[in-house]
Design a protein around this motif. Sequence first.
Motif, short mmCIF file in Angstrom:
data_model
loop_
_atom_site.label_atom_id
_atom_site.label_comp_id
_atom_site.label_asym_id
_atom_site.label_seq_id
_atom_site.Cartn_x
_atom_site.Cartn_y
_atom_site.Cartn_z
N PRO A 47 77.68 2.08 129.34
CA PRO A 47 77.54 2.46 127.94
C PRO A 47 77.39 3.98 127.75
CG PRO A 47 76.06 0.64 128.45
CD PRO A 47 76.65 1.11 129.74
N VAL A 48 76.69 4.63 128.67
CA VAL A 48 76.53 6.09 128.56
C VAL A 48 77.88 6.78 128.72
CG1 VAL A 48 75.53 8.13 129.67
CG2 VAL A 48 74.09 6.12 129.22
N SER A 49 78.67 6.35 129.69
CA SER A 49 79.99 6.97 129.89
C SER A 49 80.90 6.71 128.68
CB SER A 49 80.65 6.47 131.18
OG SER A 49 81.03 5.11 131.08
N GLY A 50 80.82 5.51 128.12
CA GLY A 50 81.61 5.19 126.93
C GLY A 50 81.18 6.03 125.73
N TYR A 51 79.88 6.22 125.59
CA TYR A 51 79.36 7.03 124.48
C TYR A 51 79.79 8.48 124.64
CZ TYR A 51 75.88 9.04 121.29
OH TYR A 51 75.26 9.73 120.29
N PHE A 52 79.66 9.03 125.86
CA PHE A 52 80.10 10.40 126.09
C PHE A 52 81.61 10.54 125.88
CE2 PHE A 52 76.46 11.88 129.11
CZ PHE A 52 75.56 11.81 128.06
N TYR A 53 82.36 9.55 126.32
CA TYR A 53 83.81 9.56 126.11
C TYR A 53 84.14 9.60 124.62
CZ TYR A 53 88.41 7.32 125.48
OH TYR A 53 89.66 6.98 125.07
N THR A 54 83.46 8.76 123.85
CA THR A 54 83.68 8.71 122.41
C THR A 54 83.36 10.05 121.75
OG1 THR A 54 83.26 6.34 122.34
CG2 THR A 54 82.98 7.52 120.29
N CYS A 55 82.23 10.64 122.16
CA CYS A 55 81.86 11.95 121.60
C CYS A 55 82.89 13.01 121.98
CB CYS A 55 80.47 12.37 122.10
SG CYS A 55 79.12 11.38 121.43
N ALA A 56 83.31 13.02 123.25
CA ALA A 56 84.30 14.01 123.70
C ALA A 56 85.64 13.82 122.99
CB ALA A 56 84.48 13.93 125.21
N ALA A 57 85.93 12.58 122.58
CA ALA A 57 87.16 12.31 121.83
C ALA A 57 87.00 12.69 120.36
CB ALA A 57 87.53 10.83 121.96
N GLY A 58 85.78 13.08 119.96
CA GLY A 58 85.54 13.49 118.58
C GLY A 58 85.37 12.35 117.61
N VAL A 59 85.06 11.16 118.12
CA VAL A 59 84.92 9.98 117.28
C VAL A 59 83.43 9.62 117.19
CG1 VAL A 59 85.56 7.56 116.96
CG2 VAL A 59 87.18 9.16 118.02
N PRO A 60 82.88 9.57 116.00
CA PRO A 60 81.46 9.22 115.89
C PRO A 60 81.22 7.74 116.17
CG PRO A 60 82.40 9.50 113.72
CD PRO A 60 83.48 9.88 114.71
N VAL A 61 80.01 7.45 116.63
CA VAL A 61 79.57 6.06 116.80
C VAL A 61 78.57 5.79 115.69
CG1 VAL A 61 78.38 4.41 118.28
CG2 VAL A 61 79.89 6.12 119.31
N VAL A 62 78.89 4.79 114.88
CA VAL A 62 77.99 4.38 113.80
C VAL A 62 77.55 2.96 114.15
CG1 VAL A 62 77.68 4.08 111.32
CG2 VAL A 62 79.25 5.85 112.18
N TYR A 63 76.37 2.85 114.74
CA TYR A 63 75.89 1.57 115.25
C TYR A 63 75.75 0.56 114.13
CZ TYR A 63 73.07 -1.75 117.91
OH TYR A 63 72.61 -2.88 118.53
N LEU A 64 76.41 -0.57 114.31
CA LEU A 64 76.44 -1.67 113.34
C LEU A 64 76.93 -1.23 111.96
CD1 LEU A 64 73.13 -3.50 114.33
CD2 LEU A 64 75.45 -3.97 115.14
N GLY A 65 77.66 -0.11 111.94
CA GLY A 65 78.22 0.39 110.70
C GLY A 65 77.22 1.07 109.79
N VAL A 66 75.97 1.24 110.24
CA VAL A 66 74.95 1.82 109.36
C VAL A 66 74.17 2.98 109.99
CG1 VAL A 66 74.60 -0.26 107.97
CG2 VAL A 66 73.23 0.08 110.01
N LEU A 67 74.07 3.05 111.31
CA LEU A 67 73.25 4.07 111.96
C LEU A 67 74.13 5.03 112.76
CD1 LEU A 67 70.41 5.12 112.72
CD2 LEU A 67 70.46 3.54 114.66
#
Length: 186
Positions: free
Chosen positions: A108-128
């Motif tokens: 999950p950490v590598s996926g989160y860092f990958y997402t951030c490096a790709a410039g895509v925000p993570v909005v947990y459950l669409g609200v956070l």
Amino acid sequence: MQPYPSTSRAQKYTSIAMAFHWIIAALIVWGFALGWIMTDIPGFTPTKLRYFSWHKWIGVTVLGLAVLRLVWRALNRPPALPEGMHGWEKLAAHAGHIALYILMLAIPVSGYFYTCAAGVPVVYLGVLPLPMVIAPDHATAGVLKLIHIALNYALLAAVAGHVLAVIKHHLIDRVPVLSRMLPFGR
């Protein structure tokens, strides 16, 4: 006479440990399946974007539950492996569990860092909205994507080894390791 002691109530994992195990296992299977499916969908369709969101939400949930599971395990010693198991089997079981825990955190950490490096925000459950912990960088995103994929295949191998070991112990050796993690039965 059985070569291994029967499973008593004291030798079972706690109900909370069992819940962590089976919930995390189900989420990992679902997340892996979504990852497999979503990457084969061409373009950026609403379905693909929905699957990506669900995949990320599963990853964040697995990370949180894995941390809680490690805290629980630190405070609640798991039952000892049956005495009749060979030393190398016990060593392999401990090494396998360590690998599974590391991967439950690293993926999950590598996926989160990958997402951030790709410039895509993570909005947990669409609200956070989660913070962007690293700046967008195409080259870094490519490396992190490869790391995320490699770690997932390592997890697939570790889970396969775990399941095969449980099957071997249960069916061939008649070691009661499976019943220790099942919420029903003795």
